[in-house]
Design an enzyme around this catalytic site. Structure first.
Site, PDB file in Angstrom:
ATOM      1  N   HIS A   5      -1.682   6.247   3.363  1.00 41.28           N
ATOM      2  CA  HIS A   5      -0.791   4.879   3.169  1.00 41.28           C
ATOM      3  C   HIS A   5       0.943   5.430   3.980  1.00 41.28           C
ATOM      4  CE1 HIS A   5      -3.079   2.549   0.600  1.00 41.28           C
ATOM      5  NE2 HIS A   5      -3.587   3.680   0.250  1.00 41.28           N
TER       6      HIS A   5
ATOM      7  N   GLU B 199       3.169   3.257   4.324  1.00 39.80           N
ATOM      8  CA  GLU B 199       4.137   2.637   3.545  1.00 39.80           C
ATOM      9  C   GLU B 199       4.712   3.194   2.106  1.00 39.80           C
ATOM     10  OE1 GLU B 199       0.442   1.155   1.676  1.00 39.80           O
ATOM     11  OE2 GLU B 199       0.913   1.784   3.617  1.00 39.80           O
TER      12      GLU B 199
ATOM     13  N   CYS C  30      -5.774   2.839   5.328  1.00 40.94           N
ATOM     14  CA  CYS C  30      -6.676   3.773   4.435  1.00 40.94           C
ATOM     15  C   CYS C  30      -8.228   3.038   4.552  1.00 40.94           C
ATOM     16  CB  CYS C  30      -6.232   3.213   3.065  1.00 40.94           C
ATOM     17  SG  CYS C  30      -6.600   4.283   1.395  1.00 40.94           S
TER      18      CYS C  30
END
Length: 205
Positions: free
Chosen positions: A185, A187, A79
């Site tokens: 992102h 994750e 990011c």
């Protein structure tokens, strides 16, 4: 050992938990020794570009990060962390980045809803290879989770592994030699994001 760099401007724990879930030895690193003794680095980031660069400079880790990247250690920016890899940002002023990659960080046009937030598609770019590298096993039009108001205008399109389409085509995954970036992102991006993190971990020799 994968070191997630702690400079006071990143979402560390979710990245750490995702990597440990994948079976990679991972630590949150805040010292030069930890960075120098790691096998790969991750630079996360949330918030404003200027504040993140200030935190990074104040951490005293910039020289160590640059030296490790120069020596060929894999590094992944997530990011805002990816945006910091570029030469310059025009977020609320004009600010210098780390300069690992050529390009500038600019704001979305006013005719688009800002921030760009939510799930968006991945479109293979010039540097995509479905059989190896960071894009391995990622098919056409898979989705990842974005939250950003600024995007990278890259000077080298051949570095783009995946685009995303948000009124314009913006770099979503980039790679140059040992330098990798993901605008979204991973994750928070379900199985696709975990596959991308797994690919990065498997690139470490």
């Amino acid at each position: 050992m994968i070191s997630i760099i702690d400079y006071g401007a990143g979402n560390l724990k979710s990245v750490y938990h995702a990597l440990t879930k994948l079976g990679f030895q991972t630590q949150i690193a805040s010292t030069v020794d930890q960075i120098n003794n790691s096998d790969a680095l991750i630079l996360p980031g949330v918030g404003a570009f200027k504040d993140a660069m200030n935190h990074l400079n104040e951490s005293g880790l910039v020289d160590s990060i640059k030296k490790n990247v120069q020596f060929g250690k894999p590094i992944l920016g997530i990011c805002l962390g990816m945006q910091l890899f570029y030469e310059k940002s025009y977020e609320n002023g004009e600010w210098d980045g780390l300069g690992f990659l050529e390009g500038e960080v600019i704001r979305f046009n006013d005719n688009l809803k800002v921030p760009h937030m939510g799930w968006n598609n991945l479109i293979p770019g010039p540097n995509y290879n479905p059989d190896k590298g960071i894009g391995k096993q990622i098919g056409n039009a898979e989705y990842t989770y974005f939250v950003h108001s600024y995007y990278v205008a890259s000077k080298n399109k051949e570095e783009i592994v995946f685009f995303s389409d948000y009124g314009i085509k913006l770099p979503a995954v980039v790679q140059k030699n040992n330098i990798y970036g993901m605008q979204f992102h991973p994750e928070k991006s379900s199985e696709t994001g975990m596959t991308l993190l797994k690919n990065f971990g498997e690139l470490i020799s």
